[in-house]
Every structure is written in structure tokens, then in C-alpha cells.
Design a protein around this motif. Structure first.
Motif, PDB file in Angstrom:
ATOM      1  N   ALA A 128      59.284  33.676  82.437  1.00  0.00           N
ATOM      2  CA  ALA A 128      59.662  33.538  83.964  1.00  0.00           C
ATOM      3  C   ALA A 128      60.969  32.863  83.937  1.00  0.00           C
ATOM      4  O   ALA A 128      61.770  33.170  84.838  1.00  0.00           O
ATOM      5  CB  ALA A 128      58.673  32.478  84.663  1.00  0.00           C
ATOM      6  N   LEU A 129      61.361  31.939  83.158  1.00  0.00           N
ATOM      7  CA  LEU A 129      62.827  31.374  83.234  1.00  0.00           C
ATOM      8  C   LEU A 129      63.707  32.595  82.939  1.00  0.00           C
ATOM      9  O   LEU A 129      64.759  32.585  83.697  1.00  0.00           O
ATOM     10  CB  LEU A 129      62.865  30.285  82.207  1.00  0.00           C
ATOM     11  N   ARG A 130      63.445  33.393  82.046  1.00  0.00           N
ATOM     12  CA  ARG A 130      64.225  34.609  81.733  1.00  0.00           C
ATOM     13  C   ARG A 130      64.743  35.437  83.050  1.00  0.00           C
ATOM     14  O   ARG A 130      65.687  35.718  83.370  1.00  0.00           O
ATOM     15  CB  ARG A 130      63.834  35.467  80.614  1.00  0.00           C
ATOM     16  N   VAL A 131      63.363  35.625  83.620  1.00  0.00           N
ATOM     17  CA  VAL A 131      63.494  36.754  84.784  1.00  0.00           C
ATOM     18  C   VAL A 131      64.363  36.072  85.874  1.00  0.00           C
ATOM     19  O   VAL A 131      65.044  36.813  86.929  1.00  0.00           O
ATOM     20  CB  VAL A 131      62.090  37.109  85.425  1.00  0.00           C
ATOM     21  N   HIS A 132      64.050  34.648  86.483  1.00  0.00           N
ATOM     22  CA  HIS A 132      64.609  34.249  87.289  1.00  0.00           C
ATOM     23  C   HIS A 132      66.260  33.790  87.175  1.00  0.00           C
ATOM     24  O   HIS A 132      67.057  34.213  87.990  1.00  0.00           O
ATOM     25  CB  HIS A 132      64.316  32.728  87.819  1.00  0.00           C
ATOM     26  N   GLY A 133      66.503  33.767  85.793  1.00  0.00           N
ATOM     27  CA  GLY A 133      68.049  33.519  85.416  1.00  0.00           C
ATOM     28  C   GLY A 133      68.583  32.251  85.649  1.00  0.00           C
ATOM     29  O   GLY A 133      67.923  31.353  86.231  1.00  0.00           O
TER      30      GLY A 133
ATOM     31  N   GLY B   3      81.812  25.637  79.779  1.00  0.00           N
ATOM     32  CA  GLY B   3      82.588  26.346  78.992  1.00  0.00           C
ATOM     33  C   GLY B   3      82.315  27.424  78.271  1.00  0.00           C
ATOM     34  O   GLY B   3      83.024  28.133  77.507  1.00  0.00           O
ATOM     35  N   LEU B   4      81.002  27.753  77.893  1.00  0.00           N
ATOM     36  CA  LEU B   4      80.525  28.847  77.118  1.00  0.00           C
ATOM     37  C   LEU B   4      80.652  30.100  77.930  1.00  0.00           C
ATOM     38  O   LEU B   4      79.827  30.197  79.163  1.00  0.00           O
ATOM     39  CB  LEU B   4      79.072  28.461  76.794  1.00  0.00           C
ATOM     40  N   LEU B   5      81.045  30.895  77.249  1.00  0.00           N
ATOM     41  CA  LEU B   5      81.116  32.475  78.133  1.00  0.00           C
ATOM     42  C   LEU B   5      80.312  33.558  77.255  1.00  0.00           C
ATOM     43  O   LEU B   5      80.151  33.467  75.932  1.00  0.00           O
ATOM     44  CB  LEU B   5      82.525  32.843  78.237  1.00  0.00           C
ATOM     45  N   ARG B   6      79.800  34.454  78.221  1.00  0.00           N
ATOM     46  CA  ARG B   6      79.041  35.595  77.452  1.00  0.00           C
ATOM     47  C   ARG B   6      80.274  36.289  76.741  1.00  0.00           C
ATOM     48  O   ARG B   6      81.174  36.836  77.287  1.00  0.00           O
ATOM     49  CB  ARG B   6      78.385  36.296  78.542  1.00  0.00           C
ATOM     50  N   MET B   7      79.939  36.725  75.225  1.00  0.00           N
ATOM     51  CA  MET B   7      80.952  37.328  74.515  1.00  0.00           C
ATOM     52  C   MET B   7      80.188  38.799  74.492  1.00  0.00           C
ATOM     53  O   MET B   7      80.903  39.557  74.011  1.00  0.00           O
ATOM     54  CB  MET B   7      81.268  36.794  73.275  1.00  0.00           C
ATOM     55  N   SER B   8      79.053  38.948  74.496  1.00  0.00           N
ATOM     56  CA  SER B   8      78.240  40.215  74.237  1.00  0.00           C
ATOM     57  C   SER B   8      77.043  40.288  74.695  1.00  0.00           C
ATOM     58  O   SER B   8      76.328  39.183  75.210  1.00  0.00           O
ATOM     59  CB  SER B   8      78.374  40.561  72.670  1.00  0.00           C
TER      60      SER B   8
ATOM     61  N   GLY C  86      63.095  23.764  70.139  1.00  0.00           N
ATOM     62  CA  GLY C  86      61.956  24.181  71.134  1.00  0.00           C
ATOM     63  C   GLY C  86      62.356  23.904  72.490  1.00  0.00           C
ATOM     64  O   GLY C  86      61.524  24.604  73.455  1.00  0.00           O
ATOM     65  N   ASP C  87      63.339  23.333  73.029  1.00  0.00           N
ATOM     66  CA  ASP C  87      63.679  23.094  74.247  1.00  0.00           C
ATOM     67  C   ASP C  87      64.198  24.672  74.593  1.00  0.00           C
ATOM     68  O   ASP C  87      64.673  25.507  73.837  1.00  0.00           O
ATOM     69  CB  ASP C  87      65.169  22.409  74.738  1.00  0.00           C
ATOM     70  N   VAL C  88      64.138  25.054  75.832  1.00  0.00           N
ATOM     71  CA  VAL C  88      64.184  26.570  76.340  1.00  0.00           C
ATOM     72  C   VAL C  88      65.870  26.565  76.584  1.00  0.00           C
ATOM     73  O   VAL C  88      66.478  25.992  77.512  1.00  0.00           O
ATOM     74  CB  VAL C  88      63.468  27.218  77.458  1.00  0.00           C
ATOM     75  N   VAL C  89      66.479  27.629  76.000  1.00  0.00           N
ATOM     76  CA  VAL C  89      67.654  28.068  76.358  1.00  0.00           C
ATOM     77  C   VAL C  89      67.729  29.161  77.355  1.00  0.00           C
ATOM     78  O   VAL C  89      66.900  30.251  76.828  1.00  0.00           O
ATOM     79  CB  VAL C  89      68.355  28.623  75.094  1.00  0.00           C
ATOM     80  N   VAL C  90      68.368  29.086  78.464  1.00  0.00           N
ATOM     81  CA  VAL C  90      68.504  30.273  79.416  1.00  0.00           C
ATOM     82  C   VAL C  90      69.944  30.621  79.595  1.00  0.00           C
ATOM     83  O   VAL C  90      70.759  29.579  80.025  1.00  0.00           O
ATOM     84  CB  VAL C  90      67.876  29.845  80.831  1.00  0.00           C
ATOM     85  N   ALA C  91      70.128  32.022  79.316  1.00  0.00           N
ATOM     86  CA  ALA C  91      71.521  32.159  79.620  1.00  0.00           C
ATOM     87  C   ALA C  91      71.722  33.654  80.206  1.00  0.00           C
ATOM     88  O   ALA C  91      70.704  34.660  80.063  1.00  0.00           O
ATOM     89  CB  ALA C  91      72.316  32.305  78.128  1.00  0.00           C
ATOM     90  N   ASP C  92      72.706  33.819  80.852  1.00  0.00           N
ATOM     91  CA  ASP C  92      73.219  35.254  81.146  1.00  0.00           C
ATOM     92  C   ASP C  92      74.669  35.451  81.662  1.00  0.00           C
ATOM     93  O   ASP C  92      75.525  34.605  81.140  1.00  0.00           O
ATOM     94  CB  ASP C  92      72.357  35.527  82.672  1.00  0.00           C
TER      95      ASP C  92
END
Length: 222
Positions: free
Chosen positions: A11-16, A36-41, A160-166
Motif C-alpha cells: 500500500a505504501l508503494r502504491v500510494h507513493g 538531497g537524494l535523487l533518483r538515478m535509475s 525493517g523500517d519501510v523505505v518508500v521512494a519514487d
């Protein structure tokens, strides 16, 4: 590795990140973004339990072999690399990417830089970092901890904390809050869908926002 339900992670992934960020704000947890973190790929949203790593510099001339950890990372996890924002040497490249893809790892988030960006982009592997640089981390930094709490961009991250990234960046959902955040994020998503439908029907944006209580999102619950 984590007690977070797979349905909550999905659900966290889908919502973004945008909806999840608003949900975290509503729960008084607004300080979990990784600026500061950017999507590289890669493309699309990613979510998964954090597999944490910590790197530290070595003295000039001292050994600092490549970190051997990738075979311990479970499928679906997001590798979280705390390299203290160093931009003069890398801790991730195409060899780790090849291994990560084979292990079905969800992605990598680095407080530092990566290299071999062209090859990583061609592979489609999801990766976020401060940028890219060609210098190897071998004999410049060394892996000092795995699966221990780390600090990334000022945010404490436990295994175990959840990373959500887009495309907007990356943030952390504490494991204990994954369910409540997923529920609040659903409310945000539904409200925004309602606002878009009202706009398409000709309502002014301000009125559509009022109808769906848009300004209530982000106010910490009391």
C-alpha cells in the motif's frame, strides 16, 4: 527481518511518497524525508524494509576492502547505505547492481554517490543517491556495520523500517507506524482523486479542495 505486513508495504508503494509524506505529517512524523537524494535509475515507486549498512573512512594506506553484504540481503528489501554524505568515493556500482537484481532486491538508497550510472540505468535497477562519481570506495571507506540503526540525511533508520521512494525522492516510515501511515495515505489518495474529478467537472480548485478537506492533511492528529 521485519514485522511489517506485506500488504502495508505494498500500500505504501502504491500510494507513493507524496501521499505517504502527507500521512506522516498527519501523524506528527514529518521529519522522515531524506533530502538531497535523487533518483538515478529505475522507474515507478518502490517500497521495502530497510537493510541498513554503515561505512566509515579508513586511514590513507590502510586496507578497506569492498563490503561483502549483498548475499545477506533478502528479496524485496531496500539497501540503505549510510556513507555520511561522502561524494569523493562510491559504495555502489554495476557489480552490486547485477547481484541485487539476481536477488530481487527492491532498490538502493545511498547517503553518498554511486558509479557506473549508465549501466545501472540500462539495467532498470532502482537507485537513489546524492549523485555519481567514478572513484571506488575500496581502501577509502570500509563497511563497519550491517543491520544496525543508522542515520541518513539526519533521519534515524532501523532495520525493517519501510523505505518508500519514487521520482520525488525517498522517505522512511517507522516499522511500528506502517499500518497507520498506509491507512492515512489511502485517505489522502482518495481525497486527491475526488479533487481531480471535481476539477474535471468544472469546479474551481479552491472549492474542490474545501469539499475534500484537503487542508486537513498534514495537520498532526491531536
Amino acid at each position: 527481518m521485519t514485522g511489517v505486513a506485506g500488504a502495508d508495504v505494498e500500500a505504501l508503494r502504491v500510494h507513493g511518497t507524496s501521499a505517504v509524506s502527507d500521512a506522516l505529517d498527519t501523524l506528527g512524523q514529518g521529519g522522515t524525508g531524506l533530502p538531497g537524494l535523487l533518483r538515478m535509475s529505475g522507474t515507478g515507486p518502490v517500497a521495502g524494509p530497510a537493510f541498513t549498512l554503515r561505512y566509515e573512512p579508513v586511514e590513507p594506506g590502510a586496507p578497506g576492502p569492498a563490503g561483502e553484504f549483498i548475499d545477506d540481503v533478502p528479496p524485496g528489501a531496500v539497501v540503505v547505505v549510510a556513507n555520511d554524505g561522502r561524494t569523493g568515493c562510491t559504495v555502489w556500482g554495476d557489480l552490486l547492481t547485477s547481484a541485487a537484481l539476481r536477488r530481487e532486491i527492491a532498490g538502493t538508497v545511498i547517503d553518498g554517490v554511486c558509479r557506473d550510472v549508465g549501466a545501472i540505468r540500462e539495467s532498470g535497477y532502482p537507485l537513489w543517491s546524492l549523485g555519481s562519481y567514478m572513484k571506488s570506495g575500496k581502501h577509502r571507506v570500509r563497511l563497519t556495520a550491517a543491520q544496525e540503526p543508522v542515520v541518513l540525511r539526519g533521519v534515524r533508520i532501523a532495520p525493517g523500517d519501510v523505505v518508500v521512494a519514487d521520482d520525488a525522492g525517498a522517505l522512511i516510515v517507522p516499522a511500528a507506524l506502517a499500518g497507520p501511515v498506509a491507512e492515512k495515505a489511502l485517505g489522502v489518495t482518495l481525497a486527491e482523486e475526488g479533487i481531480r474529478a471535481d476539477i474535471a467537472a468544472g469546479l474551481p480548485l479552491a472549492e474542490a479542495r474545501r469539499r475534500h478537506r484537503y487542508d486537513s492533511f498534514g495537520l498532526a492528529s491531536r
